[in-house]
Scaffold this active site. Sequence first.
Site, PDB file in Angstrom:
ATOM      1  N   LYS A  66       0.845  -1.206   0.000  1.00  0.00           N
ATOM      2  CA  LYS A  66       0.000   0.000   0.000  1.00  0.00           C
ATOM      3  C   LYS A  66       0.874   1.248   0.000  1.00  0.00           C
ATOM      4  CE  LYS A  66      -3.607  -2.322   2.645  1.00  0.00           C
ATOM      5  NZ  LYS A  66      -4.160  -2.518   3.982  1.00  0.00           N
TER       6      LYS A  66
ATOM      7  N   GLN B 102      -4.019  -1.545  10.020  1.00  0.00           N
ATOM      8  CA  GLN B 102      -3.875  -2.859   9.398  1.00  0.00           C
ATOM      9  C   GLN B 102      -4.433  -3.943  10.319  1.00  0.00           C
ATOM     10  OE1 GLN B 102      -2.820  -3.552   6.214  1.00  0.00           O
ATOM     11  NE2 GLN B 102      -3.446  -5.644   6.677  1.00  0.00           N
TER      12      GLN B 102
ATOM     13  N   ASP C 234     -10.878   2.954   4.683  1.00  0.00           N
ATOM     14  CA  ASP C 234     -11.245   1.537   4.573  1.00  0.00           C
ATOM     15  C   ASP C 234     -12.748   1.328   4.713  1.00  0.00           C
ATOM     16  OD1 ASP C 234      -9.170  -0.224   4.015  1.00  0.00           O
ATOM     17  OD2 ASP C 234      -8.417  -0.221   6.073  1.00  0.00           O
TER      18      ASP C 234
END
Length: 271
Positions: A47, A91, A114
Site C-alpha cells: 500500500k 492494518q 477503509d
Amino acid sequence: MILDGKSVSAKIIEELKASLDSREIKPCLAVILVGDDPASRVYVRNKKKKAEYIGVRTDIFEYPSDVEESVILNKIEELNNNPEITAILVQMPLPEHISRDKIVCSISPKKDVDCFTPENTGRLSIGMEPYFYPATPQGILMLLDVYNIPVEGKHAVVIGRSNIVGKPMAQMLLNRNATVTVCHSKTENLEEIIKTADIVVSAVGKKIVRCKMVKNKSVIIDVGIYRDSNGNLTGDIDFEEVEPVAGFITPVPGGVGPMTIASLMYNIVKS
Ligand code: NAP
C-alpha cells in the site's frame, strides 16, 4: 470475456497519479501496524509503495504486538486531529488484547478510507453517501462499470457475509437496484441459488463455484484468494471449468485484487 482487473487497475492508478501531479495539496496517509505478522507487513509495504507512486505521503506507525490498546487509541486521536493527515488505515488483524471495535470506532469517519467505522457502514446501509466506500466492493463495481455490465434488475448472489466484503458488496449491489441474495456457510441449496444468478460474487476463501452451478453467460466475480495445497495462488471459482460457461469472469490473480488496490488509492486521493 475475462475481466482484466490488472490492466483496468493500472489505468486508474495512472489517472490518480496524473490528478495529483497537477495539485499543490497532496493527501497524506497514516498507517498503523501492530505486531510482526508477515502477511500484514507485505500488505502495508504494498500500500505504501503504491500510495507513494501516485504522490501520497505515507507515514507508517509501527508497534510491538504487546503494545497497550490506549497507546493505539491515543495515536489515532492525534492523527484524527492532525489536519495534515487525510487518511488513516489500521492494518488488521490486531492482537487479541486490543479491541478491534474500539479501534475502528475511534477513527474519524472523514479519514476512514477503509470504510470500517459505524458511521460510514451505517451511511452505506441507509442509502446515504458514506465518506468512503469499502475498497473491494467499490473496486468490483468500478470493474463492472468499465466493461459496461449492467447491475440494475439483475439477480446478484453474494457468497460470504464478512463486514469487509460480503455485506457491503450486497448493500452496494442493492443500492444499484440489483436483486440480491446473500449466502454463507449455513445456506442450504447453495448450488440451486447460484444457478439462478446473473452475477455471482464469491468471497469465501475456498473452492466454492464449479461449472455445473453457474448460469450460461453469467458474470462471475472471484474475490477469494489463498494458496492451494501446491502453494499456488487460487480463488473460490474453478476458473478452468467455469470460464467457458460464464459471460464475464475475473481471474485470480489479476482480477479483484488489483482493483481493490486501485479503489483504495481512489479513496486516499478523495481524502
Ligand atoms: P471471511 O471473513 O473469512 O468470510 C468468509 C465468508 O465465507 C463467511 O461469511 C462464511 O460464512 C462464508 N463461507 C465459508 N464457507 C462457506 C461455504 N462452504 N459456503 C458458503 N459460504 C461459506 O473472509 P473475507 O475477509 O470476506 O475474505 C474472503 C476471501 O476473499 C478470502 O480468500 C480473502 O483472502 C479474500 N479477499 C480478497 C480481497 C481482494 O482484494 N482480492 C479482499 C478481501 C478479501 P459464515 O459467515 O457463515 O461463517
